[in-house]
Write an enzyme that holds these catalytic residues in place. Sequence first.
Site, short mmCIF file in Angstrom:
data_model
loop_
_atom_site.label_atom_id
_atom_site.label_comp_id
_atom_site.label_asym_id
_atom_site.label_seq_id
_atom_site.Cartn_x
_atom_site.Cartn_y
_atom_site.Cartn_z
N LYS A 36 0.86 -1.19 0.00
CA LYS A 36 0.00 0.00 0.00
C LYS A 36 0.89 1.23 0.00
CE LYS A 36 -4.49 0.71 0.59
NZ LYS A 36 -5.47 -0.02 -0.20
N GLY A 136 -19.11 7.33 6.28
CA GLY A 136 -18.23 7.63 5.14
C GLY A 136 -18.98 7.41 3.85
N VAL A 137 -19.38 8.51 3.20
CA VAL A 137 -20.14 8.37 1.95
C VAL A 137 -19.31 8.91 0.79
CG1 VAL A 137 -22.42 8.25 2.97
CG2 VAL A 137 -21.44 10.50 2.56
N GLY A 138 -18.13 8.31 0.64
CA GLY A 138 -17.25 8.63 -0.48
C GLY A 138 -17.59 7.71 -1.63
N HIS A 139 -16.55 7.26 -2.36
CA HIS A 139 -16.78 6.43 -3.54
C HIS A 139 -17.55 5.16 -3.21
CE1 HIS A 139 -13.36 8.84 -5.14
NE2 HIS A 139 -14.09 8.76 -6.23
N VAL A 140 -16.99 4.34 -2.33
CA VAL A 140 -17.61 3.03 -2.06
C VAL A 140 -18.91 3.20 -1.28
CG1 VAL A 140 -17.27 0.73 -1.11
CG2 VAL A 140 -15.29 2.00 -1.96
P1 NAD Z 1 -13.25 7.94 -0.33
O1 NAD Z 1 -12.12 8.85 -0.02
O2 NAD Z 1 -13.94 8.08 -1.63
O3 NAD Z 1 -14.37 8.05 0.82
C1 NAD Z 1 -14.07 8.04 2.19
C2 NAD Z 1 -15.08 8.97 2.85
O4 NAD Z 1 -14.95 8.85 4.26
C3 NAD Z 1 -14.86 10.42 2.49
O5 NAD Z 1 -16.08 11.02 2.07
C4 NAD Z 1 -14.35 11.03 3.81
O6 NAD Z 1 -14.72 12.39 3.95
C5 NAD Z 1 -15.03 10.15 4.83
N1 NAD Z 1 -14.40 10.11 6.14
C6 NAD Z 1 -13.11 10.13 6.48
N2 NAD Z 1 -12.96 10.07 7.82
C7 NAD Z 1 -14.21 10.00 8.34
C8 NAD Z 1 -14.74 9.88 9.65
N3 NAD Z 1 -13.95 9.84 10.73
N4 NAD Z 1 -16.07 9.79 9.81
C9 NAD Z 1 -16.90 9.84 8.72
N5 NAD Z 1 -16.45 9.97 7.47
C10 NAD Z 1 -15.14 10.03 7.27
O7 NAD Z 1 -12.70 6.45 -0.11
P2 NAD Z 1 -13.31 5.11 -0.66
O8 NAD Z 1 -12.58 4.74 -1.89
O9 NAD Z 1 -14.80 5.17 -0.66
O10 NAD Z 1 -12.82 4.10 0.47
C11 NAD Z 1 -13.50 3.99 1.71
C12 NAD Z 1 -12.83 2.92 2.58
O11 NAD Z 1 -12.87 1.66 1.90
C13 NAD Z 1 -11.35 3.17 2.89
O12 NAD Z 1 -11.03 2.67 4.15
C14 NAD Z 1 -10.64 2.37 1.81
O13 NAD Z 1 -9.33 2.02 2.18
C15 NAD Z 1 -11.55 1.16 1.73
N6 NAD Z 1 -11.48 0.45 0.46
C16 NAD Z 1 -11.77 1.10 -0.70
C17 NAD Z 1 -11.71 0.40 -1.90
C18 NAD Z 1 -12.08 1.04 -3.21
O14 NAD Z 1 -12.31 0.32 -4.20
N7 NAD Z 1 -12.15 2.35 -3.30
C19 NAD Z 1 -11.37 -0.96 -1.89
C20 NAD Z 1 -11.12 -1.61 -0.68
C21 NAD Z 1 -11.17 -0.88 0.49
#
Ligand code: NAD
Length: 310
Positions: A36, A136-140
């Site tokens: 990573k 956490g309402v980001g991508h996933v």
């Molecule tokens: P992202 O950056 O798109 O979304 C993360 C969201 O979490 C953001 O909106 C951020 O503002 C919010 N956040 C951060 N800290 C916070 C908190 N303390 N409380 C509430 N919200 C908070 O990331 P993503 O790609 O959606 O990934 C989310 C998680 O899933 C991460 O831990 C990542 O490592 C894991 N993950 C992602 C993928 C992928 O395909 N993107 C794959 C496996 C694991």
Amino acid sequence: MWHYASDMEALNDVLRLSRGMTYKAAISGLNLGGGKAVIIGDAKTLKTEALLRKFGRFVKNLNGKYITAEDVNMTTKDMEYIRMETKHVAGLPESMGGSGDPSPVTAYGTYMGMKAAAKKAFGSESLTGKTIGVQGVGHVGTYLLEHLQKEGAKLIVTDYYEDRAHEAAARFGATAVGLDEIYDQQMDIYSPCALGATLNDDTISRLKCQVVAGCANNQLEVENQHGPELVRRGIVYAPDFLINAGGLINVYSEVVGTSRQGALTQTEKIYDFTLQVLAKAEADGSHPQAAAIKQAKERIASVGKVKSTY
Ligand code: NAD
């Protein structure tokens, strides 16, 4: 890309995340090790083409021992910049022959894992009418909300960026709550989809749910303490690296040249794998994370000496 309190905190996170990636690849049957990369900083202000290309040159120096891809605060566009410097990058846009954003596939796998954990906890995989809190309402998180809304779940959301939480609430008919309030909600399922270590001494005692299933990496602050604590409290925990493997399965399809449909079919199996791991944990008198790690280690030991062709 994220902000850390210190370089040491960032380093520890990279080590934990790398170990998690190793287990994720192993338990998913992929021919990969684990690694990573973390760029420390606020993505909203720091991220530029120059920085990403500099990172690309760093990855190039590793001569293919490490392949980078999207994660928190990174996009397919960022991978395009990295590709200008190195071929050891996956998760490129589909227009460039890549597998695209891995997040929808991660969300699908997380949804499958959540349904399996629900089956174990409630006797039915159905999420209709269940109250689910997504942190956490980001991508996933957003793609996961789509599945949950379609199935008729009642949704609660929170995010570090308040505007994102309110947008998601409006779009999915969810209730937005404050960052710290999420742990106190009356919910059936808590879904950590932000950063790691949210299952800890301060939060577990506040949870009123029967299932924890989310996509965040490293959810248990101390695995051998907080994993058993969830079992003691009757909470079914779906191992993070098992149920969030969809994205890695998807980028692996790009590395080895198989199809998105193949990646989705493999990701769907997370439902069965989660049920198997939960059953194994119960039979061993262990906890789900330990059972999943044991299974990953067994595969590493059995195929570790086979030389990969990739
Ligand atoms: P992202 O950056 O798109 O979304 C993360 C969201 O979490 C953001 O909106 C951020 O503002 C919010 N956040 C951060 N800290 C916070 C908190 N303390 N409380 C509430 N919200 C908070 O990331 P993503 O790609 O959606 O990934 C989310 C998680 O899933 C991460 O831990 C990542 O490592 C894991 N993950 C992602 C993928 C992928 O395909 N993107 C794959 C496996 C694991």
